[in-house]
Design a protein around this motif. Structure first.
Motif, short mmCIF file in Angstrom:
data_model
loop_
_atom_site.label_atom_id
_atom_site.label_comp_id
_atom_site.label_asym_id
_atom_site.label_seq_id
_atom_site.Cartn_x
_atom_site.Cartn_y
_atom_site.Cartn_z
N UNK A 67 0.84 -1.20 0.00
CA UNK A 67 0.00 0.00 0.00
C UNK A 67 0.88 1.24 0.00
N UNK A 68 0.47 2.22 -0.81
CA UNK A 68 1.19 3.49 -0.88
C UNK A 68 0.22 4.58 -0.45
N UNK A 69 0.53 5.22 0.67
CA UNK A 69 -0.32 6.27 1.24
C UNK A 69 0.25 7.63 0.83
N UNK A 70 -0.53 8.39 0.08
CA UNK A 70 -0.12 9.73 -0.34
C UNK A 70 -0.82 10.77 0.52
N UNK A 71 -0.07 11.44 1.36
CA UNK A 71 -0.66 12.40 2.30
C UNK A 71 -0.73 13.81 1.72
N UNK A 72 0.32 14.24 1.02
CA UNK A 72 0.38 15.62 0.52
C UNK A 72 -0.14 15.75 -0.91
N UNK A 73 0.13 14.77 -1.72
CA UNK A 73 -0.22 14.82 -3.14
C UNK A 73 -0.95 13.53 -3.50
N UNK A 74 -2.19 13.66 -3.95
CA UNK A 74 -3.00 12.48 -4.27
C UNK A 74 -2.48 11.74 -5.50
N UNK A 75 -1.78 12.42 -6.36
CA UNK A 75 -1.31 11.83 -7.61
C UNK A 75 0.01 11.07 -7.43
N UNK A 76 0.83 11.49 -6.49
CA UNK A 76 2.20 10.96 -6.35
C UNK A 76 2.28 9.44 -6.23
N UNK A 77 1.49 8.77 -5.36
CA UNK A 77 1.65 7.32 -5.25
C UNK A 77 1.37 6.59 -6.57
N UNK A 78 0.30 6.96 -7.23
CA UNK A 78 -0.07 6.30 -8.49
C UNK A 78 0.98 6.58 -9.56
N UNK A 79 1.47 7.81 -9.63
CA UNK A 79 2.45 8.19 -10.64
C UNK A 79 3.76 7.41 -10.44
N UNK B 254 -8.47 -0.05 -10.65
CA UNK B 254 -7.10 0.03 -11.16
C UNK B 254 -7.03 1.01 -12.33
N UNK B 255 -8.05 1.01 -13.20
CA UNK B 255 -8.07 1.95 -14.33
C UNK B 255 -8.11 3.39 -13.84
N UNK B 256 -8.91 3.65 -12.80
CA UNK B 256 -8.98 5.00 -12.23
C UNK B 256 -7.62 5.43 -11.68
N UNK C 229 -2.22 12.28 -14.66
CA UNK C 229 -2.38 13.69 -14.37
C UNK C 229 -1.03 14.34 -14.12
N UNK C 230 -0.89 15.60 -14.47
CA UNK C 230 0.35 16.30 -14.14
C UNK C 230 0.48 16.46 -12.62
N UNK C 231 1.67 16.74 -12.17
CA UNK C 231 1.90 16.91 -10.74
C UNK C 231 1.16 18.15 -10.22
N UNK C 232 1.04 18.25 -8.94
CA UNK C 232 0.35 19.36 -8.30
C UNK C 232 0.99 20.70 -8.68
#
Length: 180
Positions: A85-97, A123-125, A132-135
């Motif tokens: 599991x990857x928990x992204x606290x500051x940036x929602x995109x970072x773990x998936x990216x 998984x597709x979502x 998405x580009x970074x924050x």
């Protein structure tokens, strides 16, 4: 006595993971099978740099924690087999990216799905989220869009001034007096 201690320890772990679910903007569930120790170490390092927490947990603990955090039961379908599991606290995109880039590079493991702001996502979502580009890029684009009309207005004013000769104030005053 030992059973009571184990139950208490597991309850603390469930509460800890439930708190992580509540704090995280996004959580990505992925199958880490096939990754070498070196690849996992590199993945952890990349995640740490981005402020993402990478953990391997028992699926039963995550299931209980998700229920405690008020997350939809559909998350249980993603908890089959080994999971990390990857928990992204500051940036929602970072773990998936980061995971998507790692999967492209090593051609192993797969994203199972995840949770974005408390909503279960496929998984597709999660793969779409990774596109998405970074924050920082999104903020820069937004600011550029906001400044664009102001810049255009300034160029129009400058063009009008240039058309009128771009003269200093006293010439413009003379032009106004001549017009009267």
């Amino acid at each position: 006595m030992a059973n009571a201690q184990i139950i208490e320890m597991k309850a603390r772990k469930v509460a800890e993971v439930a708190e992580k679910f509540k704090k995280a903007q996004s959580v990505v569930f992925f199958d880490y099978r096939g990754l070498t120790v070196e690849e996992v170490t590199n993945l952890r390092s990349e995640m740490r740099k981005a402020g993402v927490e990478y953990v391997v947990l028992k699926n039963s603990i995550v299931e209980r924690a998700a229920k405690e955090a008020g997350i939809d039961d559909s998350v249980m379908a993603m908890l089959a087999g080994p999971s990390a599991f990857a928990f992204g606290y500051d940036d929602a995109v970072a773990p998936a990216k980061i995971l998507k880039e790692t999967i492209k590079k090593v051609k192993k493991c797969e994203i199972k799905g995840g949770v974005i702001n408390g909503a279960v996502s496929s998984a597709d979502d999660m793969n779409n989220l990774a596109e998405l580009p970074s924050r920082d890029v999104l903020i820069a684009r937004m600011l550029g869009s906001m400044l664009s009309p102001i810049s255009s207005f300034a160029r129009v004013i400058q063009a009008i001034a240039d058309k009128m000769g771009g003269a200093p104030e006293e010439t413009n005053t003379e032009a106004v007096e001549a017009a009267e």
